[in-house]
Design a protein around this motif. Structure first.
Motif, mmCIF file in Angstrom:
data_model
loop_
_atom_site.group_PDB
_atom_site.id
_atom_site.type_symbol
_atom_site.label_atom_id
_atom_site.label_comp_id
_atom_site.label_asym_id
_atom_site.label_seq_id
_atom_site.Cartn_x
_atom_site.Cartn_y
_atom_site.Cartn_z
ATOM 1 N N LEU A 94 -0.030 6.168 -7.937
ATOM 2 C CA LEU A 94 -0.653 5.249 -8.424
ATOM 3 C C LEU A 94 1.057 4.496 -8.762
ATOM 4 O O LEU A 94 1.601 4.746 -9.472
ATOM 5 N N LEU A 151 -3.514 2.564 -5.538
ATOM 6 C CA LEU A 151 -3.743 4.445 -5.332
ATOM 7 C C LEU A 151 -3.446 4.650 -3.948
ATOM 8 O O LEU A 151 -3.967 4.033 -3.206
ATOM 9 N N THR A 198 -7.800 9.489 -12.184
ATOM 10 C CA THR A 198 -8.887 8.267 -11.358
ATOM 11 C C THR A 198 -9.311 9.331 -10.389
ATOM 12 O O THR A 198 -9.689 9.933 -11.041
ATOM 13 N N THR A 241 -2.042 12.032 -4.773
ATOM 14 C CA THR A 241 -1.922 10.433 -4.715
ATOM 15 C C THR A 241 -0.853 9.526 -5.583
ATOM 16 O O THR A 241 -0.390 10.429 -5.907
ATOM 17 N N ALA A 280 -10.855 4.280 -11.508
ATOM 18 C CA ALA A 280 -9.369 4.015 -12.338
ATOM 19 C C ALA A 280 -10.010 3.562 -13.666
ATOM 20 O O ALA A 280 -10.537 2.663 -13.541
#
Lengths: 574, 130
Positions: free
Chosen positions: B43, B52, B109, B41, B71
């Motif tokens: 961000l 994201l 997250t 992931t 988040a």
């Protein structure tokens, strides 16, 4: 046909065995963000996590969690922080445990639910705030009542993983399978399959250890996570003594947070620095010739105390202070001789005086030269008289040559002093001490720029080089250093260890001296704080910087956390 | 029989190889990349927008339709929770209130892909709002 079946059996067996053999291969060229941690079996479910500010260990405690919060860099407990743990969508604020530093407790109903729990911990301390995440794995076996979710093969695997006896059993099942297969290959297909299945089952049990790791750490490759080679096949699970510090099979230490608090383990982050090259010398403390004094008598005589009595050892005296007086010893023969001389001089004095008076009356009629001669004669006699008269009564005062502390007193009241060689009192100025060292290498003696020294009790002294002798003494070069700001309690003659800085620099990691300890083999090592509850010994090559610090030239990487306080205690964990 | 056996064997042999795949720590959108379960992931904080991006182990974008994420953002010593909704392709978006100046922002997250358990990821943003 027979060969085919054998091949089939072997294929299945090999494919099942593969996960055991491959983990080390699967790891190549891949590094996760957070450092991989070896598996340490703990009696209670534990979660370890850390960020650049904090290090957090959460331990299941009854129906709740105990959270140990420390500074990441120094390993100091964090007190007065607000700790909020969110798990399964439910946020609970932990309350500090009274009487313990940096321990927070909270009630959490979900700890009785087996399986992985994703935790988010929000930490707000006075100077920093952070969010930490981790996975707390609650095993089914830890909560026997109300679980029962994991049975069958996975439970069996779990058991095999914990029990070396079962592991050897699995090996025997495998061998049995091989024998059965060999024996029955000629008898028919069904039995071959049964043999192959036995082989496979044995291997499955053997590899149970590898499979059973799955949820320990987040990863793409399950059991491939362990960095330690072979760790997948032989987990570092240590059954038995639960939450006590112990040495793991790979030589590293598992030290629970509770023990770390007890030993007050502190760390520092290694940073590469430049430090001067050094040499070590042995020396001793001496008195400055201008700051040390001897009191001696110039004649033989009898000691009499001064106005304040005889000085004691340790007493502070001022320059010029009368320490004692000496009454000159004159024997009977000498005394009568002196008295005779006095009588003779006095007799001559009377004659000379009357002669001078008579001549003065006749001034003008007698030559001036006669008058002057008579007066000179009279003056000379008077001086002789003056010089002779006090010999029998005058006392000699023994004065302190410098201000300082009396370090030796060799006399008692009434003692008779004979000759001049005897030292009656020794005085040392404690603010003006020096260190004398010997160097065996003339190049070292010439290259020394500055030095520090440590006494046997660990007091550090900073030294300033005064000079070195040109004449060798017992094949060594004496070097003289002045102690800058000498601390109280130094004694003349005390041995000291000197670390002298010579020209040139070396690059390395500066650590306190007590960070470096000796391994069982006598090798110098430091303990690296690898993960919250794990310490790894790193053999190092060191060189002293000064009395209190060493320079690590090789053995540790920058940014590693190295134990400073408590290294000696960690070293004793068996 | 032989073929099928070999197929099984090959499949089992190949399984551990999934661990090879990996990418850089800065993603194509300029944000930090972290592992979240079997996904990667990335961000990105832009002003008050929280985005994201989800990719798989070999950095191929993953369709996030039906996924949801939350988040938890720590900025200026204040934590706030922001729900992230799918916003086309592999991105999930949400709005946060980040204020003006802050030295470092930490974000956790929790990503729930359809039919899967939530997976967590932690990000430390050097300086947000650029």
């Amino acid at each position: 046909m027979i060969h085919r079946r054998l091949l089939a059996a072997a294929s299945i067996a090999a494919s099942l065995a593969a996960p055991v053999a491959l983990p080390t291969l699967a790891h190549e060229g891949h590094e996760h963000g957070d450092a991989p941690k070896p598996v340490v079996a703990t009696a209670t479910p534990t979660m370890e996590t850390s960020s650049s500010d904090f290090e957090l260990v959460a331990v299941v405690h009854g129906k709740g969690l105990l959270v140990y919060l420390d500074r990441f860099v120094t390993n100091e407990p964090v007190t007065g922080a607000t700790v909020e743990v969110t798990a399964d969508g439910e946020a609970v604020t932990a309350s500090p445990v009274s009487g313990e530093e940096g321990v927070y407790s909270l009630d959490a109903a979900w700890v009785s639910k087996p399986g992985p729990h994703e935790l988010t911990v929000s930490v707000t301390a006075a100077d920093a705030a952070d969010l930490l995440i981790g996975t707390l794995e609650i095993p089914a076996t830890a909560q026997p009542a109300g679980s029962g979710g994991r049975g069958g093969v996975s439970a069996m695997l779990g058991q095999v993983r914990h029990d070396p006896g079962l592991m050897s059993g699995a090996v025997m099942v495998f061998l049995l399978g091989v024998l059965t297969t060999v024996a029955l290959t000629q008898r028919g297909r069904a039995r071959t399959v049964a043999g192959a299945a036995l082989i496979g089952f044995g291997l499955l049990l053997a590899s149970g250890a590898a499979f059973a790791h799955g949820g320990e750490d987040h990863s793409h490759g399950d059991e491939a996570k362990d960095k330690t080679p072979g760790a997948a096949a032989t987990p570092m699970a240590v059954t038995g003594a639960a939450e006590s510090p112990r040495r793991l099979p790979d030589g590293s230490l598992y030290v629970p947070k509770t023990s770390q608090r007890l030993l007050s383990v502190r760390t520092t982050v290694a940073k590469t620095q430049q430090a001067a090259q050094t040499v070590q010398l042995i020396g001793q403390i001496i008195a400055d010739p201008n700051g040390g004094g001897h009191v001696q008598a110039t004649q033989s005589g009898r000691i009499e105390p001064g106005e304040k009595g005889l000085p004691y050892v340790g007493q502070r005296v001022e320059a010029g202070q009368v320490l004692a007086t000496i009454t000159p010893a004159v024997n009977v023969v000498d005394r009568s001789g002196i008295q005779q001389q006095i009588a003779t001089v006095e007799q001559e004095l009377v004659i000379a005086e009357s002669r001078v008076q008579r001549l003065r009356k006749l001034e003008g009629s007698v030559p001036q030269r006669d008058i002057e001669e008579a007066e000179a004669n009279l003056n000379g006699l008077r001086k002789r008289r003056a010089a002779l008269s006090p010999t029998l009564t005058t006392k000699e005062a023994l004065r302190a040559p410098i201000a300082g502390v009396v370090t030796a007193n060799n006399v008692k009241a009434g003692q008779v002093i004979e000759g001049r060689d005897q030292v009656l009192f020794e005085i040392v100025d404690p603010s003006r001490l020096m260190v004398e060292a010997v160097a065996f290498d003339p190049r070292v003696a010439n290259a020394i720029k500055a030095a520090t020294a440590t006494t046997a009790d660990g007091t550090g002294l900073s030294l300033e080089l005064l000079g070195s002798s040109l004449a060798l003494r017992q094949q060594a070069i004496p070097l003289l250093f002045r102690i800058a700001n000498p601390p109280a309690g130094l004694g003349v003659g005390q041995p000291v260890r000197l670390v002298a800085q010579v020209q040139g620099t070396a690059s390395g990691i500066v650590l306190p001296r007590h960070s470096v300890v000796r391994s069982a083999g006598g090798q110098p090592i430091v303990w690296q704080h690898e993960s919250p509850q794990r310490f790894v010994a790193r053999p190092v090559r060191t060189q002293p910087v000064d009395g209190g610090t060493v320079l690590v030239l090789a053995g540790i990487e920058p940014e590693a956390r190295i134990v400073t306080d408590g290294a000696g205690l960690l070293n004793q964990v068996r | 029989m032989k073929f099928s056996t070999l197929l099984v064997a090959v499949t089992l042999f190949a399984a551990p190889a999934t661990a090879f795949a990996h990418g850089p720590s800065v993603g194509p959108h300029g944000g930090p990349v972290t592992d979240a379960g079997t996904y990667h992931t990335e961000l990105v904080l832009q002003g008050n927008d929280v985005v994201l991006y989800v990719t798989d182990g070999s950095d191929k974008p993953v369709d996030v339709a039906g996924a949801k994420a939350e988040a938890t953002i720590l900025a200026n010593k204040q934590t706030q929770k922001v729900a992230l909704e799918p916003a086309g392709a592999n991105a999930l978006k949400g709005k946060a209130n980040l204020g003006e100046s802050h030295d470092s922002v930490k974000v956790v997250t929790a990503l729930t892909m359809p039919g899967q358990k939530p997976v967590q990821a932690r990000f430390e943003m050097g300086h947000a709002g650029h």
